[in-house]
Design a protein around this motif. Structure first.
Motif, PDB file in Angstrom:
ATOM      1  N   GLU A   1       0.825  -1.215   0.000  1.00 17.92           N
ATOM      2  CA  GLU A   1       0.000   0.000   0.000  1.00 17.92           C
ATOM      3  C   GLU A   1       0.855   1.260   0.000  1.00 17.92           C
ATOM      4  N   ARG A   2       1.975   1.245   0.725  1.00 18.38           N
ATOM      5  CA  ARG A   2       2.882   2.414   0.733  1.00 18.38           C
ATOM      6  C   ARG A   2       3.456   2.647  -0.653  1.00 18.38           C
ATOM      7  N   VAL A   3       3.891   1.571  -1.310  1.00 14.34           N
ATOM      8  CA  VAL A   3       4.455   1.711  -2.656  1.00 14.34           C
ATOM      9  C   VAL A   3       3.380   2.214  -3.620  1.00 14.34           C
ATOM     10  N   GLU A   4       2.171   1.705  -3.482  1.00 14.47           N
ATOM     11  CA  GLU A   4       1.086   2.172  -4.350  1.00 14.47           C
ATOM     12  C   GLU A   4       0.818   3.662  -4.145  1.00 14.47           C
ATOM     13  N   ARG A   5       0.819   4.124  -2.892  1.00 13.73           N
ATOM     14  CA  ARG A   5       0.624   5.561  -2.630  1.00 13.73           C
ATOM     15  C   ARG A   5       1.764   6.384  -3.212  1.00 13.73           C
ATOM     16  N   LEU A   6       2.982   5.898  -3.055  1.00 12.44           N
ATOM     17  CA  LEU A   6       4.133   6.620  -3.614  1.00 12.44           C
ATOM     18  C   LEU A   6       4.070   6.671  -5.140  1.00 12.44           C
ATOM     19  N   ASN A   7       3.618   5.586  -5.756  1.00 14.62           N
ATOM     20  CA  ASN A   7       3.467   5.587  -7.218  1.00 14.62           C
ATOM     21  C   ASN A   7       2.426   6.614  -7.648  1.00 14.62           C
ATOM     22  N   GLU A   8       1.343   6.730  -6.901  1.00 12.93           N
ATOM     23  CA  GLU A   8       0.329   7.745  -7.207  1.00 12.93           C
ATOM     24  C   GLU A   8       0.915   9.150  -7.045  1.00 12.93           C
ATOM     25  N   ASP A   9       1.685   9.355  -5.971  1.00 15.92           N
ATOM     26  CA  ASP A   9       2.342  10.653  -5.765  1.00 15.92           C
ATOM     27  C   ASP A   9       3.286  10.963  -6.917  1.00 15.92           C
ATOM     28  N   LYS A  10       4.022   9.935  -7.347  1.00 15.64           N
ATOM     29  CA  LYS A  10       4.975  10.111  -8.444  1.00 15.64           C
ATOM     30  C   LYS A  10       4.246  10.511  -9.724  1.00 15.64           C
ATOM     31  N   LYS A  11       3.122   9.872 -10.001  1.00  9.02           N
ATOM     32  CA  LYS A  11       2.341  10.219 -11.186  1.00  9.02           C
ATOM     33  C   LYS A  11       1.887  11.678 -11.120  1.00  9.02           C
ATOM     34  N   ALA A  12       1.439  12.106  -9.945  1.00  4.72           N
ATOM     35  CA  ALA A  12       0.987  13.489  -9.789  1.00  4.72           C
ATOM     36  C   ALA A  12       2.146  14.465  -9.980  1.00  4.72           C
ATOM     37  N   ILE A  13       3.299  14.138  -9.437  1.00  3.33           N
ATOM     38  CA  ILE A  13       4.468  15.015  -9.574  1.00  3.33           C
ATOM     39  C   ILE A  13       4.908  15.084 -11.034  1.00  3.33           C
ATOM     40  N   LEU A  14       4.926  13.942 -11.718  1.00  3.69           N
ATOM     41  CA  LEU A  14       5.303  13.945 -13.141  1.00  3.69           C
ATOM     42  C   LEU A  14       4.344  14.795 -13.966  1.00  3.69           C
ATOM     43  N   GLU A  15       3.064  14.747 -13.638  1.00  5.32           N
ATOM     44  CA  GLU A  15       2.083  15.583 -14.338  1.00  5.32           C
ATOM     45  C   GLU A  15       2.353  17.065 -14.059  1.00  5.32           C
ATOM     46  N   ASP A  16       2.679  17.387 -12.812  1.00  2.84           N
ATOM     47  CA  ASP A  16       3.018  18.773 -12.467  1.00  2.84           C
ATOM     48  C   ASP A  16       4.239  19.250 -13.250  1.00  2.84           C
ATOM     49  N   ILE A  17       5.234  18.385 -13.375  1.00  3.40           N
ATOM     50  CA  ILE A  17       6.439  18.742 -14.130  1.00  3.40           C
ATOM     51  C   ILE A  17       6.101  18.972 -15.594  1.00  3.40           C
ATOM     52  N   ARG A  18       5.267  18.105 -16.164  1.00  4.44           N
ATOM     53  CA  ARG A  18       4.838  18.292 -17.560  1.00  4.44           C
ATOM     54  C   ARG A  18       4.148  19.642 -17.737  1.00  4.44           C
ATOM     55  N   GLU A  19       3.307  19.997 -16.790  1.00  2.00           N
ATOM     56  CA  GLU A  19       2.599  21.273 -16.869  1.00  2.00           C
ATOM     57  C   GLU A  19       3.569  22.457 -16.819  1.00  2.00           C
ATOM     58  N   VAL A  20       4.612  22.353 -16.006  1.00  2.00           N
ATOM     59  CA  VAL A  20       5.616  23.419 -15.940  1.00  2.00           C
ATOM     60  C   VAL A  20       6.325  23.551 -17.282  1.00  2.00           C
ATOM     61  N   PHE A  21       6.665  22.421 -17.900  1.00  2.45           N
ATOM     62  CA  PHE A  21       7.321  22.478 -19.203  1.00  2.45           C
ATOM     63  C   PHE A  21       6.393  23.043 -20.277  1.00  2.45           C
ATOM     64  N   VAL A  22       5.119  22.711 -20.218  1.00  2.00           N
ATOM     65  CA  VAL A  22       4.157  23.285 -21.170  1.00  2.00           C
ATOM     66  C   VAL A  22       4.098  24.802 -20.986  1.00  2.00           C
ATOM     67  N   GLU A  23       4.074  25.239 -19.733  1.00  2.00           N
ATOM     68  CA  GLU A  23       4.060  26.678 -19.442  1.00  2.00           C
ATOM     69  C   GLU A  23       5.337  27.343 -19.963  1.00  2.00           C
ATOM     70  N   ALA A  24       6.473  26.703 -19.719  1.00  2.00           N
ATOM     71  CA  ALA A  24       7.753  27.254 -20.184  1.00  2.00           C
ATOM     72  C   ALA A  24       7.773  27.352 -21.705  1.00  2.00           C
ATOM     73  N   LYS A  25       7.283  26.317 -22.367  1.00  2.00           N
ATOM     74  CA  LYS A  25       7.234  26.331 -23.832  1.00  2.00           C
ATOM     75  C   LYS A  25       6.326  27.457 -24.318  1.00  2.00           C
ATOM     76  N   GLY A  26       5.221  27.643 -23.635  1.00  2.00           N
ATOM     77  CA  GLY A  26       4.309  28.733 -23.983  1.00  2.00           C
ATOM     78  C   GLY A  26       4.932  30.099 -23.815  1.00  2.00           C
ATOM     79  N   ASN A  27       5.926  30.185 -22.932  1.00  2.00           N
ATOM     80  CA  ASN A  27       6.638  31.450 -22.715  1.00  2.00           C
ATOM     81  C   ASN A  27       7.860  31.582 -23.618  1.00  2.00           C
ATOM     82  N   GLY A  28       8.013  30.626 -24.550  1.00  2.00           N
ATOM     83  CA  GLY A  28       9.080  30.736 -25.545  1.00  2.00           C
ATOM     84  C   GLY A  28      10.361  30.009 -25.213  1.00  2.00           C
ATOM     85  N   TYR A  29      10.391  29.251 -24.127  1.00  2.00           N
ATOM     86  CA  TYR A  29      11.612  28.530 -23.772  1.00  2.00           C
ATOM     87  C   TYR A  29      11.673  27.197 -24.506  1.00  2.00           C
TER      88      TYR A  29
END
Length: 81
Positions: A17-45
């Protein structure tokens, strides 16, 4: 007859159960990182360049210097780039 006792089953379930929760957290963090890169790309980076800089910043400075020197050496051996 169970080969694993109740206490061991609880421990095993807890680990899973701990590993499953950490995997869910990891998925959420990876999505957050993708969103930051999309924002950066939108700003011309350039996202590829940003990822390279991030990777370089995480490296040990001596290791990075060795890697850069090796790349430069290879480039010179091929007549420059």
């Amino acid at each position: 007859m169970d080969m694993i006792g109740d206490n061991a089953k609880q421990q095993l379930l807890s680990v899973i159960e701990r590993v499953e929760r950490l995997n869910e957290d990891k998925k959420a963090i990876l999505e957050d990182i993708r969103e930051v890169f999309v924002e950066a790309k939108g700003n011309g980076y350039d996202v590829k360049a940003l990822k390279t800089v991030i990777r370089m910043r995480s490296q040990d400075p001596n290791e990075r210097a060795e890697q850069e020197a090796l790349v430069e050496s290879y480039a010179q051996a091929l007549g420059g780039l």
